[in-house]
Design a protein around this motif. Structure first.
Motif, PDB file in Angstrom:
ATOM      1  N   ALA B 148      96.203   5.836  67.942  1.00 31.77           N
ATOM      2  CA  ALA B 148      95.863   5.000  66.799  1.00 31.77           C
ATOM      3  C   ALA B 148      97.120   4.271  66.337  1.00 31.77           C
ATOM      4  O   ALA B 148      98.182   4.880  66.218  1.00 31.77           O
ATOM      5  N   PHE B 149      97.035   2.954  66.110  1.00 32.65           N
ATOM      6  CA  PHE B 149      98.162   2.227  65.514  1.00 32.65           C
ATOM      7  C   PHE B 149      97.620   1.093  64.657  1.00 32.65           C
ATOM      8  O   PHE B 149      96.447   0.724  64.764  1.00 32.65           O
ATOM      9  N   THR B 150      98.486   0.572  63.831  1.00 36.85           N
ATOM     10  CA  THR B 150      98.054  -0.443  62.859  1.00 36.85           C
ATOM     11  C   THR B 150      98.707  -1.788  63.181  1.00 36.85           C
ATOM     12  O   THR B 150      99.588  -1.874  64.044  1.00 36.85           O
ATOM     13  N   ILE B 151      98.301  -2.790  62.440  1.00 32.52           N
ATOM     14  CA  ILE B 151      98.910  -4.115  62.603  1.00 32.52           C
ATOM     15  C   ILE B 151     100.406  -4.042  62.326  1.00 32.52           C
ATOM     16  O   ILE B 151     101.219  -4.598  63.062  1.00 32.52           O
ATOM     17  N   THR B 152     100.771  -3.308  61.289  1.00 29.87           N
ATOM     18  CA  THR B 152     102.193  -3.153  60.952  1.00 29.87           C
ATOM     19  C   THR B 152     102.946  -2.472  62.097  1.00 29.87           C
ATOM     20  O   THR B 152     104.038  -2.900  62.479  1.00 29.87           O
ATOM     21  N   ARG B 156     106.042  -4.159  64.274  1.00 34.18           N
ATOM     22  CA  ARG B 156     107.357  -3.510  64.419  1.00 34.18           C
ATOM     23  C   ARG B 156     107.720  -3.332  65.890  1.00 34.18           C
ATOM     24  O   ARG B 156     108.859  -3.549  66.294  1.00 34.18           O
ATOM     25  N   PHE B 157     106.711  -2.924  66.690  1.00 33.88           N
ATOM     26  CA  PHE B 157     106.921  -2.738  68.133  1.00 33.88           C
ATOM     27  C   PHE B 157     107.410  -4.052  68.756  1.00 33.88           C
ATOM     28  O   PHE B 157     108.384  -4.071  69.517  1.00 33.88           O
ATOM     29  N   CYS B 158     106.755  -5.149  68.407  1.00 34.68           N
ATOM     30  CA  CYS B 158     107.138  -6.441  68.983  1.00 34.68           C
ATOM     31  C   CYS B 158     108.574  -6.807  68.599  1.00 34.68           C
ATOM     32  O   CYS B 158     109.334  -7.300  69.436  1.00 34.68           O
ATOM     33  N   ARG B 159     108.941  -6.572  67.350  1.00 34.85           N
ATOM     34  CA  ARG B 159     110.304  -6.885  66.911  1.00 34.85           C
ATOM     35  C   ARG B 159     111.318  -6.024  67.646  1.00 34.85           C
ATOM     36  O   ARG B 159     112.306  -6.513  68.166  1.00 34.85           O
ATOM     37  N   GLN B 160     111.015  -4.706  67.720  1.00 32.27           N
ATOM     38  CA  GLN B 160     111.949  -3.792  68.396  1.00 32.27           C
ATOM     39  C   GLN B 160     112.134  -4.154  69.863  1.00 32.27           C
ATOM     40  O   GLN B 160     113.206  -4.027  70.411  1.00 32.27           O
ATOM     41  N   ILE B 165     106.197 -13.287  68.832  1.00 32.19           N
ATOM     42  CA  ILE B 165     104.774 -13.401  68.503  1.00 32.19           C
ATOM     43  C   ILE B 165     104.482 -14.879  68.289  1.00 32.19           C
ATOM     44  O   ILE B 165     104.996 -15.500  67.360  1.00 32.19           O
ATOM     45  N   ASP B 166     103.675 -15.440  69.175  1.00 33.96           N
ATOM     46  CA  ASP B 166     103.403 -16.868  69.150  1.00 33.96           C
ATOM     47  C   ASP B 166     102.305 -17.212  68.158  1.00 33.96           C
ATOM     48  O   ASP B 166     102.400 -18.183  67.432  1.00 33.96           O
TER      49      ASP B 166
END
Lengths: 410, 206
Positions: B148-152, B156-160, B165-166
């Motif tokens: 389970a994961f959220t939008i937040t 964070r995953f994308c930033r790390q 994010i286009d």
């Protein structure tokens, strides 16, 4: 009684080429003339674009579908459950061709054919042939039939190797390819299994270095053992459990003697013996040797390179989960190579417990899969299928007949 | 031809005539839509035999297999878009799959259910039971193992991971959620279009 969804009675035919010019083989040897036995089912459309070539496996023949005689207990062709009206290779839509391989013993030139130079069967004087040679003989047949480009080439096992050979070395001659339960290079394990079969034949004193055609005895014992080994490799542990288990044949308990006791023994013996009545031991040597030489990687450096010019071909690669002779990972390697070559590939590993034999037995899934795939090729290539044959009216109604001209007479 | 609203949103991100790979393409509904309506060159990877058979019936090219072995087949940058729709919570190694997507495709499109949705939060708070994602009706013991994961979390995953994010699209149920705030609370589904930072063209000097 011939079932309704059968292609019915079919006529074996023979095409002869290299009557004057010898046929050059990969080994450097030559052969002439060359006979190719074949059968066809269904009808060619107007622009000859609906032809499908079917390739048979090690012990197969050109007789892929239908019946040769109206025998009360006839046995249909080897892939009859997939070739016919409404079947996977629907003969209402496609013109289906199957030919016997070079080196075989069902009408095409092979070691049991007469050597024109001596008037005797070739025996071991027949040149060693390759999958490439088999396919180049088929190319001559397709030329002879006036077909520029096949809609599809399909086959399982050794038939699948021929499919890959077509796609790699004659890519301009086909639009789609269906290699089933096969490999792009014969593995050491496969060569080893071939060699056991060949050694069984060599060890039979009646083999006589391939010179037995006029003798009283043929190397039946050796050929039967070769076939028994083959049969084991076509089954799976699970299918043997299902079909035979540890059941005893016609006895209640162990006899503590060296007779046929288990059902599996009886099955192998029966099939081994049966095979000697329909197959030539020398052909077994030649055809297994051809498979052992098959290696698209060696010729091109990589399997992907072999298909560099095949990117217009649509591939349907099929394997079976319990096939340990041509395991799924052989097909997956092929799929990876085709993807690396940027070819259009569909791949399915069909769940089956039947081992290598599954390609002849998983009829429902195969019919669904192949039928859908071929339907797509027809749509995408804009193939105009032959019009349905007009059904002759069974009992013409006289009143109707008077009222309107019938479709049949029109 | 009617698509689920989240799939419809994905199609809006894909230009006509692109090369598209759909990971876990199921019965091929999205791919067929893209092929027919957007003239994409589509390919799929699907694990189930029934899914592959359904795709072939629709006239699609699909490779059976799991996502890792399927993705490994393809050369780098061989697709314009690689789609992973509603599948990320179920893969063994989500991070690796996202990176593989962005190796094989110029862009990756990931859609997922948002466990940060207020009903999920309230469900855990009030009942003490792990909530199902808003659009996953089956109970936990009847679904494949999921993360389970959220939008937040995903942001964070994308930033790390240094992913760009286009585009981001959010849905609340079947409707677009267009407000800037409270996405992680009020959106049920998110669709992210991603790029590898290094795969971007070098920026022009000002």
């Amino acid at each position: 009684m011939i079932p309704e969804n059968s292609v019915g009675i079919v006529n074996p035919e023979t095409f002869t080429f290299a009557k004057d010019e010898p046929f050059q083989l990969e080994s450097g040897a030559t052969l002439y003339p060359v006979d190719v036995a074949y059968e066809t089912y269904g009808r060619l459309n107007a622009d000859r674009s609906n032809a499908i070539l079917i390739n048979h496996a090690l012990s197969g023949s050109a007789h892929a579908a239908g019946y040769h005689t109206l025998d009360p207990d006839p046995k249909p062709g080897w892939w009859d459950n997939c070739i016919g009206p409404g079947k996977a290779f629907d003969t209402n839509h496609f013109f289906v061709i199957c030919s016997n391989v070079l080196g075989g013993c069902y009408g095409s030139s092979g070691p049991s054919s007469l050597n024109p130079a001596t008037g005797q069967p070739y025996g071991l004087n027949f040149p060693v042939v390759t999958i490439g040679d088999m396919v180049r003989a088929q190319v001559k047949l397709i030329d002879h039939l006036g077909i520029d480009q096949l809609l599809c080439v399909a086959g399982g096992s050794m038939g699948g190797m021929q499919v890959l050979e077509w796609a790699a070395h004659h890519p301009e001659r086909l639009k789609a390819a269906i290699p089933i339960a096969t490999t792009s290079r014969h593995s050491p394990m496969l060569i080893a299994l071939s060699e056991v079969g060949r050694q069984a034949i060599y060890a039979d004193p009646y083999w006589n270095r391939g010179d037995y055609y006029q003798a009283e005895h043929k190397p039946d014992a050796g050929l039967a053992v070769a076939r028994m080994v083959g049969h084991i490799t076509y089954l799976s542990d699970e299918s043997m459990h299902q079909k035979f288990g540890r059941r005893l044949k016609d006895i209640e308990q162990y006899g503590y003697e060296f007779e046929t006791e288990f059902e599996i023994e009886s099955y192998l013996k029966y099939n081994g013996h049966n095979f000697t009545r329909r197959f030539d031991a020398n052909s077994y040597l030649y055809v297994t040797k051809a498979m052992d030489y098959f290696d698209l990687c060696a010729v091109h450096g990589s399997v992907a390179a072999a298909f560099a010019n095949s990117t217009h071909i649509k591939f349907l690669v099929v394997s079976f989960t319990s096939d340990w002779l041509y395991p799924s990972y052989h097909s997956k390697e092929l799929v990876s190579a085709l993807h690396a070559a940027e070819a259009d590939v569909t791949y399915l590993d069909i769940k089956s417990s039947w081992g290598h034999d599954a390609f002849l037995l998983e009829v429902d899934t195969m019919t669904n899969l192949l039928g859908s795939f071929l339907g797509r090729i027809v749509r995408e290539e804009g193939i105009i299928l032959p019009e349905a044959e007009v059904e002759p009216a069974a009992e013409p109604d006289p009143i109707e007949n008077d009222a309107a001209p019938s479709a049949v007479s029109a | 031809m009617i698509l689920r609203s989240d799939l419809q949103s994905i199609t809006e991100l894909i230009p006509n005539g692109s090369k598209v790979l759909d990971l876990g393409c199921g019965d091929g509904a999205l791919l067929e839509y893209l092929v027919q309506k957007k003239q994409v060159r589509g390919r799929g990877i699907e694990l189930s035999e029934a899914g592959v058979l359904a795709c072939v019936k629709r006239g699609l090219s699909v490779r059976q297999g799991d996502l890792e072995e399927g993705l490994a087949d393809y050369p780098s940058a061989s697709f314009d878009y690689v789609i992973l729709s509603q599948t990320l919570p179920f893969v063994d190694n989500p991070g690796r799959i996202v990176h593989e997507m962005l190796r094989v495709g110029q862009q990756g499109i990931v859609s997922f259910s948002n466990w940060g949705y207020w009903r999920c939060r309230l469900h855990l708070l009030l009942t003490g039971r792990i909530p199902q994602a808003p659009d996953l009706p089956q109970p936990w013991y009847d679904t494949p193992r999921w993360q389970a994961f959220t939008i937040t979390d995903f942001g964070r995953f994308c930033r790390q991971q240094n992913l760009t994010i286009d585009r981001q699209i959010y849905l609340a149920g079947d409707h677009p959620y267009t407000r800037r705030k409270f996405k992680n609370l009020l959106a049920t589904t998110a669709i992210f279009a991603l790029k590898n930072r290094q795969s971007q063209p070098p920026s022009m000097p000002e």
